[in-house]
Design a protein around this motif. Structure first.
Motif, mmCIF file in Angstrom:
data_model
loop_
_atom_site.group_PDB
_atom_site.id
_atom_site.type_symbol
_atom_site.label_atom_id
_atom_site.label_comp_id
_atom_site.label_asym_id
_atom_site.label_seq_id
_atom_site.Cartn_x
_atom_site.Cartn_y
_atom_site.Cartn_z
ATOM 1 N N UNK A 157 -9.241 1.988 8.394
ATOM 2 C CA UNK A 157 -9.396 2.867 7.524
ATOM 3 C C UNK A 157 -8.400 3.073 6.670
ATOM 4 N N UNK A 158 -7.148 2.521 6.926
ATOM 5 C CA UNK A 158 -5.776 2.678 6.217
ATOM 6 C C UNK A 158 -5.427 1.326 5.500
ATOM 7 N N UNK A 159 -4.771 1.447 4.469
ATOM 8 C CA UNK A 159 -4.005 0.451 4.001
ATOM 9 C C UNK A 159 -2.471 0.698 3.992
ATOM 10 N N UNK A 160 -1.938 -0.383 4.425
ATOM 11 C CA UNK A 160 -0.211 -0.378 4.137
ATOM 12 C C UNK A 160 -0.043 -1.182 2.818
ATOM 13 N N UNK A 161 1.026 -0.817 2.255
ATOM 14 C CA UNK A 161 1.310 -1.926 1.277
ATOM 15 C C UNK A 161 2.738 -1.452 0.572
ATOM 16 N N UNK A 162 3.567 -2.561 0.241
ATOM 17 C CA UNK A 162 4.513 -2.219 -0.686
ATOM 18 C C UNK A 162 4.357 -2.133 -2.346
ATOM 19 N N UNK A 163 5.168 -1.950 -3.271
ATOM 20 C CA UNK A 163 4.538 -1.427 -4.409
ATOM 21 C C UNK A 163 3.768 -2.469 -5.141
ATOM 22 N N UNK A 164 3.940 -3.793 -4.898
ATOM 23 C CA UNK A 164 3.108 -4.498 -5.503
ATOM 24 C C UNK A 164 1.548 -4.394 -4.879
ATOM 25 N N UNK A 165 1.341 -4.219 -3.865
ATOM 26 C CA UNK A 165 0.101 -3.802 -3.085
ATOM 27 C C UNK A 165 -0.498 -2.777 -3.647
ATOM 28 N N UNK A 166 0.245 -1.594 -3.565
ATOM 29 C CA UNK A 166 0.028 -0.387 -4.030
ATOM 30 C C UNK A 166 -0.481 -0.363 -5.603
ATOM 31 N N UNK A 167 0.258 -1.209 -6.428
ATOM 32 C CA UNK A 167 -0.353 -1.314 -7.839
ATOM 33 C C UNK A 167 -1.459 -2.060 -8.092
#
Ligand code: ADP
Ligand code: G3P
Length: 496
Positions: A157-167
């Motif tokens: 249900x959750x996503x982890x990411x660094x800035x690239x993933x988030x963007x």
């Protein structure tokens, strides 16, 4: 007509967008700063909405200033501050708290425990990293623990990411949950050798695999920019951490090619080819990039106080009004007269790794004045970088032919000449100092098939100035000896 490429450069203090021609000419750029949050001593956070809004504004403004029609942008590349950690709800996109920034020290104790439990070597061997709160792994663990979210993460249900993933998740059609290999390599969860998330590391930090992004190549089709942003769907064809993009933008494609970025801190990366070199001198092993599934590796070292030393002269000592004037001040005298500044204000990184060393100004006499201190501050940036280079040479067994430079402080010609003098290696400054954005644009061009090969992207790089070493060996060695004596006196100062 020349093809147009856009780069999104999401940095620690600002979001930037740059519009390039395929020849690497800048048509327009726009920078948007955003607030930093320090909720407790040693903690650093970013509001995810600020990151997103500032990046969208920067892109829209850069496109507007360029006069380019969005439909004519052939491809977009994303580059970003690395390690900064986001966790969000896969359905609503709502973030869990603020992003934990790479500089944040809140997870130091988690790392201390891992090292005390004897996991340091395993982490180093698998990830190439020195166990540290800098990297994303313990930041993600902290978020899952603090907000008690492991079950939800387990269920996907959750996503982890660094800035690239988030963007990507927020700006691309279909919300792809992806990260590129250079960013993955900074999480302390990614195995450099298998090029995949590592089950042992995930177990060690109790991180459910279901919340991790899919790891993609640095260049290649990632998805289409949501037309709501520029009125057109545009292919996004590259993603890379900022230091990796800068290495690419500096055309450091051959084994042994090396660049140093002189920003707030300095980041030196050396291309080590298709084999990871494990450092014996405190450097990090990291990805340079991964293209067509083929990894290229790099060694990395960083200086915590680079241009920030000059900010300290301006904001705390108040002995200069602006960074640019330091060049003339340093050149107004022949030498520091034996004065050394060790700017270990937050400890020293590679190759010293001493978090207890502190700022030291030493060697002063009655004749010491403002110019000597200013010059010592600039020289300190070069000495710290020279120590990194020595560590790289020791790890690789060969001397680089030259050092490519970029970043705000590389505009300082005194600093660049002193860097050449003190390393004995020519320093080369390119015409475009925006090499991070350029690297992202070139990678995007490669991913979109605008350049037919890696080699073709290097044609874009152009030399502006070369600083040739002029210092004789005896003076160089004497200066370095003084520097290392000064460093020794700064070590462990705050231990008790
Ligand atoms: N001419 C100069 N001489 C020395 N330092 C400079 C000069 N111009 C900028 N700087 C330093 O460079 C840094 C800004 O560079 P930049 O690449 O924009 O950094 P960042 O990307 O880390 O924000 C500042 O710390 C500033 O003090
Ligand atoms: O945003 P910058 O330029 O300070 O870069 C940050 C680095 O990627 C941190 O590892």
């Amino acid at each position: 007509m020349k093809k147009i490429l856009a780069a999104l450069d999401q940095g620690t203090t600002s979001s930037r967008a740059v519009i390039f021609t395929e020849d690497g000419e800048i048509i327009a750029a726009f920078n948007k700063e955003f607030p930093q949050h320090y909720p407790k001593p040693g903690w650093v956070e970013h509001d995810p909405k600020d990151i997103l809004n500032s990046q969208i504004t920067a892109l829209r403004e850069a496109v507007r200033l360029s006069g380019v029609n969005a439909a004519d942008i052939a491809a977009i590349g994303i580059t970003n501050q690395r390690e900064t950690t986001f966790l969000w709800d896969r359905n609503t996109g709502e973030c869990v708290g603020n992003a934990i920034v790479w500089q944040c020290r809140r997870t130091s104790q988690i790392v201390d425990r891992l090292v005390a439990d004897g996991c340091g070597d395993m982490i180093r061997e698998k990830t190439g990293l020195v166990p540290d709160a800098y990297f994303s792994g313990t930041k993600l663990k902290w978020l899952l623990d603090y907000y008690n979210l492991r079950d939800r993460a387990e269920k996907g249900e959750l996503c982890f990411g660094t800035v690239d993933s988030f963007l990507c998740w927020n700006l691309l059609e279909g919300r792809p949950h992806v990260t590129d290999a250079t960013n993955a390599g900074r999480t302390m969860l990614f195995n450099l050798h298998t090029q995949d998330w590592d089950d042992d590391l995930l177990k060690l930090l109790d991180i459910p695999k279901a919340c991790l992004p899919r790891v993609v190549d640095t260049a290649g089709m990632i998805g289409m920019l949501d037309p709501a942003i520029l009125g057109r769907a545009i292919p996004v064809t590259a993603m890379a951490g900022d230091q990796h993009a800068s290495l690419f933008g500096q055309a450091c494609l051959k084994t042994g090619d090396i660049k140093n970025t002189y920003g707030t801190g300095c980041f030196m990366l050396m291309n080590t080819g298709d084999k990871p070199v494990m450092s014996e001198h405190g450097l990090l092993t990291t990805m340079a990039w991964r293209i067509d599934g083929k990894p290229t590796y790099a060694l990395e070292g960083s200086v915590f106080m680079g241009g920030a030393t000059i900010q300290w002269l301006r904001d705390e000592l108040k002995i200069i009004e602006n960074a640019a004037e330091t060049e003339g001040i340093a050149q107004s005298i022949q030498s520091t007269g034996g004065v050394y500044l060790v700017p270990a204000f937050t400890g020293l990184g590679a190759p010293w790794w001493d978090m207890y060393s502190r700022g030291t100004l030493i060697g002063m006499t009655r004749g010491t004045g403002r110019a000597h201190i200013v010059r010592a501050a600039l020289e300190a940036i070069a000495y710290q970088s020279a120590d990194l280079m020595d560590a790289m040479i020791a790890d690789c067994g060969s001397r680089p032919e030259s050092l490519q430079v970029d970043g705000g402080a590389s505009a300082n010609s005194f600093l660049m000449q002193f860097q050449a003098d003190i390393t004995g290696i020519p320093v080369i400054r390119p015409r475009v100092l925006e090499t991070t954005a350029l690297g992202a644009a070139l990678l995007a061009g490669l991913g979109a098939g605008i350049y037919s090969s890696l080699e073709e992207t290097t044609k874009v790089w152009q030399k502006d100035l070369e600083f040739t070493p002029r210092m004789d060996d005896a003076t160089r060695l004497l200066n370095l000896k003084g520097w290392h004596e000064a460093v020794k006196r700064s070590l462990l100062w705050a231990k008790d």
